[in-house]
Motif scaffolding. Structure first.
Motif, PDB file in Angstrom:
ATOM      1  N   ASP A   1      10.090  -6.867  -3.718  1.00 22.63           N
ATOM      2  CA  ASP A   1       8.973  -7.746  -3.377  1.00 22.63           C
ATOM      3  C   ASP A   1       8.726  -7.752  -1.873  1.00 22.63           C
ATOM      4  O   ASP A   1       7.593  -7.679  -1.407  1.00 22.63           O
ATOM      5  CB  ASP A   1       9.267  -9.183  -3.833  1.00 22.63           C
TER       6      ASP A   1
ATOM      7  N   ALA B   1      -2.799  -1.464  -2.150  1.00 14.83           N
ATOM      8  CA  ALA B   1      -1.457  -1.981  -2.439  1.00 14.83           C
ATOM      9  C   ALA B   1      -1.301  -3.384  -1.870  1.00 14.83           C
ATOM     10  O   ALA B   1      -0.515  -4.194  -2.358  1.00 14.83           O
ATOM     11  CB  ALA B   1      -0.389  -1.054  -1.856  1.00 14.83           C
ATOM     12  N   ALA B   2      -2.053  -3.643  -0.834  1.00 16.42           N
ATOM     13  CA  ALA B   2      -1.950  -4.936  -0.159  1.00 16.42           C
ATOM     14  C   ALA B   2      -2.652  -6.044  -0.934  1.00 16.42           C
ATOM     15  O   ALA B   2      -2.353  -7.220  -0.753  1.00 16.42           O
ATOM     16  CB  ALA B   2      -2.555  -4.816   1.230  1.00 16.42           C
TER      17      ALA B   2
ATOM     18  N   VAL C   1      15.670  -0.114  -5.031  1.00 14.73           N
ATOM     19  CA  VAL C   1      14.630  -0.991  -4.487  1.00 14.73           C
ATOM     20  C   VAL C   1      13.317  -0.229  -4.366  1.00 14.73           C
ATOM     21  O   VAL C   1      12.250  -0.723  -4.737  1.00 14.73           O
ATOM     22  CB  VAL C   1      15.065  -1.555  -3.116  1.00 14.73           C
ATOM     23  N   GLU C   2      13.417   1.006  -3.891  1.00 12.89           N
ATOM     24  CA  GLU C   2      12.222   1.811  -3.719  1.00 12.89           C
ATOM     25  C   GLU C   2      11.554   2.087  -5.063  1.00 12.89           C
ATOM     26  O   GLU C   2      10.323   2.029  -5.180  1.00 12.89           O
ATOM     27  CB  GLU C   2      12.618   3.120  -3.038  1.00 12.89           C
TER      28      GLU C   2
ATOM     29  N   LEU D   1       3.850  -1.159  -7.428  1.00 17.23           N
ATOM     30  CA  LEU D   1       2.583  -0.668  -6.880  1.00 17.23           C
ATOM     31  C   LEU D   1       1.797   0.115  -7.918  1.00 17.23           C
ATOM     32  O   LEU D   1       0.587  -0.026  -8.030  1.00 17.23           O
ATOM     33  CB  LEU D   1       2.862   0.202  -5.652  1.00 17.23           C
TER      34      LEU D   1
ATOM     35  N   LEU E   1       9.525  -5.439   0.238  1.00 18.75           N
ATOM     36  CA  LEU E   1       8.979  -4.136   0.643  1.00 18.75           C
ATOM     37  C   LEU E   1       7.489  -4.038   0.355  1.00 18.75           C
ATOM     38  O   LEU E   1       6.703  -3.598   1.195  1.00 18.75           O
ATOM     39  CB  LEU E   1       9.674  -3.016  -0.121  1.00 18.75           C
ATOM     40  N   VAL E   2       7.113  -4.422  -0.868  1.00 18.89           N
ATOM     41  CA  VAL E   2       5.715  -4.290  -1.269  1.00 18.89           C
ATOM     42  C   VAL E   2       4.834  -5.163  -0.379  1.00 18.89           C
ATOM     43  O   VAL E   2       3.737  -4.761   0.027  1.00 18.89           O
ATOM     44  CB  VAL E   2       5.534  -4.656  -2.752  1.00 18.89           C
TER      45      VAL E   2
ATOM     46  N   ARG F   1      -0.036  -2.143 -10.108  1.00 15.06           N
ATOM     47  CA  ARG F   1      -1.248  -2.653  -9.454  1.00 15.06           C
ATOM     48  C   ARG F   1      -2.347  -1.610  -9.442  1.00 15.06           C
ATOM     49  O   ARG F   1      -3.511  -1.912  -9.637  1.00 15.06           O
ATOM     50  CB  ARG F   1      -0.931  -3.050  -8.007  1.00 15.06           C
TER      51      ARG F   1
ATOM     52  N   THR G   1       3.514   7.829   2.375  1.00 14.34           N
ATOM     53  CA  THR G   1       2.933   6.995   3.432  1.00 14.34           C
ATOM     54  C   THR G   1       3.662   5.655   3.511  1.00 14.34           C
ATOM     55  O   THR G   1       4.030   5.189   4.599  1.00 14.34           O
ATOM     56  CB  THR G   1       1.436   6.743   3.136  1.00 14.34           C
ATOM     57  N   LEU G   2       3.885   5.075   2.344  1.00 13.83           N
ATOM     58  CA  LEU G   2       4.556   3.773   2.315  1.00 13.83           C
ATOM     59  C   LEU G   2       6.005   3.891   2.775  1.00 13.83           C
ATOM     60  O   LEU G   2       6.497   3.047   3.522  1.00 13.83           O
ATOM     61  CB  LEU G   2       4.498   3.190   0.899  1.00 13.83           C
ATOM     62  N   ARG G   3       6.671   4.963   2.357  1.00 18.26           N
ATOM     63  CA  ARG G   3       8.058   5.166   2.792  1.00 18.26           C
ATOM     64  C   ARG G   3       8.137   5.245   4.301  1.00 18.26           C
ATOM     65  O   ARG G   3       9.054   4.718   4.910  1.00 18.26           O
ATOM     66  CB  ARG G   3       8.609   6.465   2.205  1.00 18.26           C
TER      67      ARG G   3
ATOM     68  N   TRP H   1       7.941   1.866   5.620  1.00 19.59           N
ATOM     69  CA  TRP H   1       9.163   1.094   5.360  1.00 19.59           C
ATOM     70  C   TRP H   1      10.282   1.528   6.294  1.00 19.59           C
ATOM     71  O   TRP H   1      11.127   0.740   6.686  1.00 19.59           O
ATOM     72  CB  TRP H   1       9.594   1.281   3.903  1.00 19.59           C
TER      73      TRP H   1
ATOM     74  N   ALA I   1       9.814  -1.040  -6.171  1.00 16.96           N
ATOM     75  CA  ALA I   1       8.617  -1.265  -5.355  1.00 16.96           C
ATOM     76  C   ALA I   1       7.504  -0.320  -5.794  1.00 16.96           C
ATOM     77  O   ALA I   1       6.346  -0.716  -5.942  1.00 16.96           O
ATOM     78  CB  ALA I   1       8.942  -1.075  -3.871  1.00 16.96           C
TER      79      ALA I   1
ATOM     80  N   VAL J   1      -3.221   3.102  -0.911  1.00 16.75           N
ATOM     81  CA  VAL J   1      -2.309   2.316  -0.082  1.00 16.75           C
ATOM     82  C   VAL J   1      -3.002   1.045   0.411  1.00 16.75           C
ATOM     83  O   VAL J   1      -2.393  -0.032   0.437  1.00 16.75           O
ATOM     84  CB  VAL J   1      -1.792   3.163   1.106  1.00 16.75           C
TER      85      VAL J   1
ATOM     86  N   ARG K   1      13.808  -9.682 -14.255  1.00 14.25           N
ATOM     87  CA  ARG K   1      14.112 -10.222 -12.927  1.00 14.25           C
ATOM     88  C   ARG K   1      15.227 -11.252 -12.993  1.00 14.25           C
ATOM     89  O   ARG K   1      16.126 -11.266 -12.154  1.00 14.25           O
ATOM     90  CB  ARG K   1      12.881 -10.913 -12.332  1.00 14.25           C
TER      91      ARG K   1
ATOM     92  N   ALA L   1       4.093  -3.406   2.652  1.00  9.27           N
ATOM     93  CA  ALA L   1       3.230  -2.224   2.533  1.00  9.27           C
ATOM     94  C   ALA L   1       1.842  -2.529   3.061  1.00  9.27           C
ATOM     95  O   ALA L   1       1.115  -1.647   3.494  1.00  9.27           O
ATOM     96  CB  ALA L   1       3.154  -1.774   1.076  1.00  9.27           C
ATOM     97  N   ALA L   2       1.482  -3.789   2.984  1.00  6.69           N
ATOM     98  CA  ALA L   2       0.143  -4.205   3.400  1.00  6.69           C
ATOM     99  C   ALA L   2       0.013  -4.272   4.920  1.00  6.69           C
ATOM    100  O   ALA L   2      -1.094  -4.196   5.450  1.00  6.69           O
ATOM    101  CB  ALA L   2      -0.169  -5.575   2.801  1.00  6.69           C
TER     102      ALA L   2
END
Lengths: 320, 320
Positions: free
Chosen positions: B312, A318-319, A273-274, A281, B314-315, A284, B280-282, B285, A277, A315, A39, B318-319
Motif C-alpha cells: 500500500d 496508478a495514482a 511487496v513488489e 496496480l 509503495l502504490v 486498478r 518506471t514504477l520500480r 521506488w 503492489a 502510470v 490481508r 507511485a503517484a
C-alpha cells in the motif's frame, strides 16, 4: 465454530499454529484464492514468521524432483523435524495445477501428521503464483514447520523463482541431460546453493558432476562466498540423501553466521511487496470500465501509440 | 555521419529499413541497453511494425533448439523470406548472456545478408529482458524482416514468455526426455501452436509423439480452435523441416483468418506496456534516497509490517 461462509482468521491462525492440518490447508487456500480476508490473514501471520528454514528444490523435468523431495522429507523426519511441502506447478491445465502424480509420489508421508503437503497451481490471473507462493511459505512458517520445502518445475520459472523464494536452493540434475553449455544455458549456475546429480547410478553421472564442478569453479565468486557442493544421489533408493541434508544444514548455518540469511529474506520480502503492489496496480488498470490497459494495448498493436507513451498513461492513472 | 556519442534516430531507422545490418544491430543494442534515446527509437519504429510474422521456438535444454532454429531459417530462406533471429539467454553469467555456442551453431547463415542473428542476454536489472525482448522484436519487424524467430531457453522462462511474445509458438521435444506427466508439468500443453519431436531417429520418438498427441486431445479446446500438429523432425539433417515450415505458415494463415492474430498482438502489446510501466514504477521506488522498497522489505522480513501494508505504501508513492 464459525458461521458457514465466514472465516474467523485469529481462530484459524491459532489452530494452524497448534498443529491442525485442516487449518493450515484452509489458510493456504485463502492465500491461493486471494480471499477477501487475505490481508487479515497476512497481518495475523506476520508476527510468527521467520523461524522456518525454506529449502527450494528445482531442476529440469525428468531429473526426479518429486522423488528427491520425498526422500529429503524422509531424512528431515528422521532428524525429528516437522516439514511443510509446497509443490508448485504453474501451468498444468489439469486439476487446477495439482497433478495426481505429485500426491502419489509423495505418498510415503501422506499419513504423517508432522508433514504437510500441498500442490499449488496457477489460479486466477497472471502473477497469481508470484503473489501466492511466498505467502503460502509464510503460512507454513507461521504454522511452526521447521523446514518448508518448495518444489518447482524447472529453473527460471516464469512466475516462481525458487532462488528468490528459498533460503537454500537445491538444484537437481540427471546424467546425460545435456552437456555443460546446456547447463549454463538453463541458468542453473547462479541459483544453486547445493547441487545434486540424481540417478547417479546411470551412465555419465560422474562426467556430469565433473563438468558441473568445473563450471562452478569458472563462475567467479566473491571472497568468503559459499562454494556449492555437487553431490551424487539416487533418490529412489535414498542413497546420498543423508549427505544432501547435511549440506543443506551446513548451508543454513553458513547463512546465519554470515548475515546472508537476513539479506536473502529482505530480498524475498521486497519481491513479495513488489508483486502485491503490481497486482494492486493491475487491478486498478483493469478496472475503470473500458479496461484501460486493453485500450492502450490496442493502440500500440495498431502502431498508433508507442509502448512508452502508453506506459506513461498507465502510470499516471496508478495514482488515481 | 553523426557526431561520436550521439545517435540520429531517424537516420538509423531509415538505414535499418533500407537493409543495413549494422543499423539494425545498433538499434537492438539501444533497446538492450535502455539507451536514453529508447523512447525516441520506439516512437520512430511504431508506424512500421506489424508486418513480420513472429515465431517463438522453445523447449527444454538438450532438445536441439539452436539446430532447429538454424534449419528453420534455412527453410525460410529457400522460400525467399528475410529472417531476423533473437536468441534469448536470460541467465548465463558468461559473455553477458550470449554463448559462443549459439553463434557457432547458427553459422550456416552468418554470411547471409538476409538473415540477422542476435543473442540477447540479461543486462541490467530484473525485468530487463521482459522489456527489451518485445522491443527488439519491433526493431526487426520495422526493419522489414518477413519472419522474426525468437528462440528461448526452456518453457516458462522467468522473464521472457515466448508464448506471449510470438504469433506462432513452436515447442520442441526430444524422445525420452520425460513421460507424459513430465511434459504436462513443464507446462508445454498450453503454449504450443506447433509441436515437433526432434531427434526423431532416436528410440522412443514415436511414443513421445503418441503421448503428446493424446495429452493434447485431452486438453479441452474451444470449438473452431487451432489443433496443434505434432511433427517429427531431425533438425541436424533437415528431415521434417519443410513440413514444419508448412505448419507454421498454415498457423499464420489461420491466425489472420480468424482474427486471432490481432488478439494475440494486443495481448503482447499489453504485456509490453505493463512491463514498461512496472519498470518506471520500480525506478521511482528505488529512487528517493533511502530506497523505499528495501526499507519496507526489511520491515516485512522482520515481521514488523505485513506485505500488504508495505505494498500500500509503495502504490501510494507511485503517484508522487
Amino acid at each position: 465454530m464459525t458461521r458457514r461462509g465466514t472465516v474467523a482468521v485469529p481462530d484459524l491462525v491459532a489452530r494452524a499454529r497448534g498443529g491442525e492440518a485442516a487449518a493450515v490447508a484452509r489458510l493456504v487456500t485463502l492465500v491461493e484464492d486471494a480471499s477477501p480476508v487475505l490481508r487479515e490473514v497476512m497481518a495475523a501471520l506476520a508476527p510468527h514468521v521467520g523461524r522456518a528454514h525454506v529449502v527450494g528444490i528445482t531442476g529440469a523435468p525428468g531429473v526426479g524432483k518429486s522423488t528427491s523431495t520425498n526422500a529429503l522429507v524422509g531424512a528431515l523426519r528422521r532428524s525429528g523435524r516437522r516439514v511443510g511441502v509446497l509443490a508448485i506447478d504453474p501451468s498444468s491445465p489439469f486439476s487446477g495445477g495439482a497433478l495426481l502424480g505429485d500426491r502419489v509420489r509423495m505418498g510415503d508421508h501422506a499419513l504423517d501428521p508432522d508433514v504437510f503437503i500441498r500442490s499449488m497451481g496457477a489460479r486466477g490471473h497472471l502473477g497469481g503464483l508470484a503473489r501466492a507462493t511466498p505467502q503460502a511459505v509464510r503460512v507454513l512458517d507461521a504454522a511452526g514447520f521447521d523446514v518448508v520445502v518448495v518444489e518447482t518445475v524447472g529453473v527460471g520459472q516464469s512466475e516462481v523463482e525458487v532462488a528468490g523464494l528459498a533460503d537454500t536452493t537445491l538444484v537437481l540434475l540427471a546424467p546425460g541431460m545435456g552437456d555443460g553449455i546446456q547447463a549454463a544455458k538453463a541458468g542453473i549456475l547462479e541459483v544453486g546453493d547445493v547441487y545434486a546429480v540424481n540417478k547417479a547410478d546411470r551412465d555419465g553421472a560422474d562426467r556430469t558432476r565433473r563438468e558441473l564442478r568445473s563450471m562452478l569453479t569458472l563462475a567467479e565468486r566473491r571472497e568468503g562466498a559459499w562454494r556449492p557442493p555437487v553431490l551424487a544421489t539416487i533418490a529412489s533408493t535414498g542413497e546420498g540423501i543423508d549427505r544432501l541434508l547435511e549440506e543443506v544444514d551446513r548451508h543454513a548455518a553458513w547463512l546465519a553466521e554470515t548475515g546472508e540469511l537476513a539479506r536473502r529474506r529482505t530480498t524475498r520480502a521486497a519481491r513479495e511487496v513488489e508483486a502485491i503492489a503490481l497486482a494492486t496496480l493491475r487491478e486498478r488498470w483493469a478496472a475503470g470500465g473500458a479496461a484501460e490497459l486493453d485500450r492502450l494495448a490496442s493502440l500500440v498493436a495498431a502502431g498508433d501509440l508507442d509502448a512508452f507513451g502508453a506506459a506513461d498513461e498507465l502510470v499516471t492513472r496508478a495514482a488515481d
